[in-house]
Write a protein that holds these residues in place. Structure first.
Motif, mmCIF file in Angstrom:
data_model
loop_
_atom_site.group_PDB
_atom_site.id
_atom_site.type_symbol
_atom_site.label_atom_id
_atom_site.label_comp_id
_atom_site.label_asym_id
_atom_site.label_seq_id
_atom_site.Cartn_x
_atom_site.Cartn_y
_atom_site.Cartn_z
ATOM 1 N N LEU A 153 0.841 -1.196 0.000
ATOM 2 C CA LEU A 153 0.000 0.000 0.000
ATOM 3 C C LEU A 153 0.873 1.241 0.000
ATOM 4 O O LEU A 153 1.889 1.299 0.678
ATOM 5 C CB LEU A 153 -0.887 0.036 1.251
ATOM 6 N N THR A 154 0.461 2.236 -0.777
ATOM 7 C CA THR A 154 1.111 3.535 -0.782
ATOM 8 C C THR A 154 0.031 4.574 -0.530
ATOM 9 O O THR A 154 -1.005 4.565 -1.190
ATOM 10 C CB THR A 154 1.796 3.816 -2.130
ATOM 11 N N GLY A 155 0.285 5.431 0.444
ATOM 12 C CA GLY A 155 -0.697 6.446 0.783
ATOM 13 C C GLY A 155 -0.125 7.446 1.760
ATOM 14 O O GLY A 155 1.099 7.606 1.870
ATOM 15 N N ARG A 156 -0.995 8.114 2.492
ATOM 16 C CA ARG A 156 -0.573 9.146 3.440
ATOM 17 C C ARG A 156 -0.982 8.770 4.861
ATOM 18 O O ARG A 156 -2.045 8.166 5.067
ATOM 19 C CB ARG A 156 -1.182 10.488 3.068
ATOM 20 N N ALA A 157 -0.133 9.150 5.817
ATOM 21 C CA ALA A 157 -0.406 8.885 7.228
ATOM 22 C C ALA A 157 -1.567 9.758 7.689
ATOM 23 O O ALA A 157 -1.541 10.973 7.524
ATOM 24 C CB ALA A 157 0.829 9.156 8.072
ATOM 25 N N VAL A 158 -2.582 9.154 8.260
ATOM 26 C CA VAL A 158 -3.765 9.873 8.719
ATOM 27 C C VAL A 158 -3.476 10.607 10.029
ATOM 28 O O VAL A 158 -3.983 11.691 10.260
ATOM 29 C CB VAL A 158 -4.950 8.899 8.876
ATOM 30 N N GLN A 159 -2.648 10.001 10.878
ATOM 31 C CA GLN A 159 -2.250 10.625 12.140
ATOM 32 C C GLN A 159 -0.812 10.215 12.442
ATOM 33 O O GLN A 159 -0.222 9.439 11.704
ATOM 34 C CB GLN A 159 -3.183 10.198 13.287
ATOM 35 N N GLU A 160 -0.278 10.743 13.528
ATOM 36 C CA GLU A 160 1.068 10.351 13.940
ATOM 37 C C GLU A 160 1.075 8.850 14.230
ATOM 38 O O GLU A 160 0.101 8.303 14.759
ATOM 39 C CB GLU A 160 1.503 11.118 15.193
ATOM 40 N N ILE A 161 2.168 8.189 13.897
ATOM 41 C CA ILE A 161 2.304 6.759 14.143
ATOM 42 C C ILE A 161 2.481 6.544 15.648
ATOM 43 O O ILE A 161 3.321 7.185 16.286
ATOM 44 C CB ILE A 161 3.517 6.178 13.385
ATOM 45 N N ALA A 162 1.694 5.645 16.224
ATOM 46 C CA ALA A 162 1.773 5.351 17.656
ATOM 47 C C ALA A 162 2.799 4.237 17.877
ATOM 48 O O ALA A 162 2.645 3.138 17.344
ATOM 49 C CB ALA A 162 0.415 4.931 18.183
ATOM 50 N N LEU A 163 3.842 4.528 18.648
ATOM 51 C CA LEU A 163 4.868 3.532 18.966
ATOM 52 C C LEU A 163 4.704 3.108 20.416
ATOM 53 O O LEU A 163 4.692 3.944 21.317
ATOM 54 C CB LEU A 163 6.266 4.104 18.737
ATOM 55 N N LYS A 164 4.567 1.801 20.623
ATOM 56 C CA LYS A 164 4.429 1.239 21.969
ATOM 57 C C LYS A 164 5.374 0.060 22.096
ATOM 58 O O LYS A 164 5.983 -0.372 21.113
ATOM 59 C CB LYS A 164 2.988 0.797 22.220
ATOM 60 N N TYR A 165 5.465 -0.458 23.306
ATOM 61 C CA TYR A 165 6.338 -1.600 23.576
ATOM 62 C C TYR A 165 5.550 -2.670 24.318
ATOM 63 O O TYR A 165 4.756 -2.358 25.204
ATOM 64 C CB TYR A 165 7.544 -1.160 24.409
ATOM 65 N N THR A 166 5.794 -3.926 23.956
ATOM 66 C CA THR A 166 5.177 -5.038 24.667
ATOM 67 C C THR A 166 5.870 -5.179 26.021
ATOM 68 O O THR A 166 6.943 -4.599 26.238
ATOM 69 C CB THR A 166 5.323 -6.353 23.877
ATOM 70 N N PRO A 167 5.303 -5.968 26.948
ATOM 71 C CA PRO A 167 5.976 -6.192 28.234
ATOM 72 C C PRO A 167 7.384 -6.790 28.079
ATOM 73 O O PRO A 167 8.244 -6.599 28.936
ATOM 74 C CB PRO A 167 5.052 -7.176 28.953
ATOM 75 N N ASN A 168 7.628 -7.458 26.970
ATOM 76 C CA ASN A 168 8.955 -8.039 26.708
ATOM 77 C C ASN A 168 9.901 -7.059 26.026
ATOM 78 O O ASN A 168 11.026 -7.415 25.698
ATOM 79 C CB ASN A 168 8.831 -9.301 25.855
#
Length: 91
Positions: free
Chosen positions: A6-21
Motif C-alpha cells: 500500500l502507498t498512501g498518506r499517514a492519517v495521524q502520527e504513528i503510535a509507537l508502543k512496547y510489549t511487556p517483553n
C-alpha cells in the motif's frame, strides 16, 4: 499467497508502543487514494489500519509524520469482533 503493498498518506502520527517483553509495536492508519473519481469528480480514499513490529516499527514512527506519503508491504489479517450491544438493538 497473502501479500499486499500500500502507498498512501499517514492519517495521524504513528503510535509507537512496547510489549511487556520490550518488543516495538507501531500502529496507525494509511489513507490510500482510489484511482478513479466519484460522481462529484473527486478521488475517494480507503483508510487501512496497520500494525508494524520490531525495528521497522521504530523507523516508521521516527520518520513518518501525519500527512507524509509512505508505503508499506505485508499481509492482510482480519479480525472478528462481535458487539453484544449491537445485536440487542436488533431484537
Amino acid at each position: 499467497m497473502n501479500s499486499v503493498t500500500l502507498t498512501g498518506r499517514a492519517v495521524q502520527e504513528i503510535a509507537l508502543k512496547y510489549t511487556p517483553n520490550g518488543k516495538e509495536v507501531a500502529s496507525g492508519t494509511i489513507a490510500v487514494q482510489k484511482n478513479f473519481k466519484n460522481a462529484e469528480g473527486n478521488y475517494d480514499s480507503d483508510f487501512v489500519d496497520f500494525v508494524c513490529w520490531g525495528k521497522r516499527a521504530t523507523v516508521l514512527a521516527d520518520y513518518v509524520k501525519k500527512g507524509d506519503k509512505f508505503g508499506i508491504s505485508g499481509r492482510i489479517q482480519t479480525r472478528l469482533y462481535e458487539n453484544p450491544a449491537f445485536y440487542r438493538d436488533w431484537e
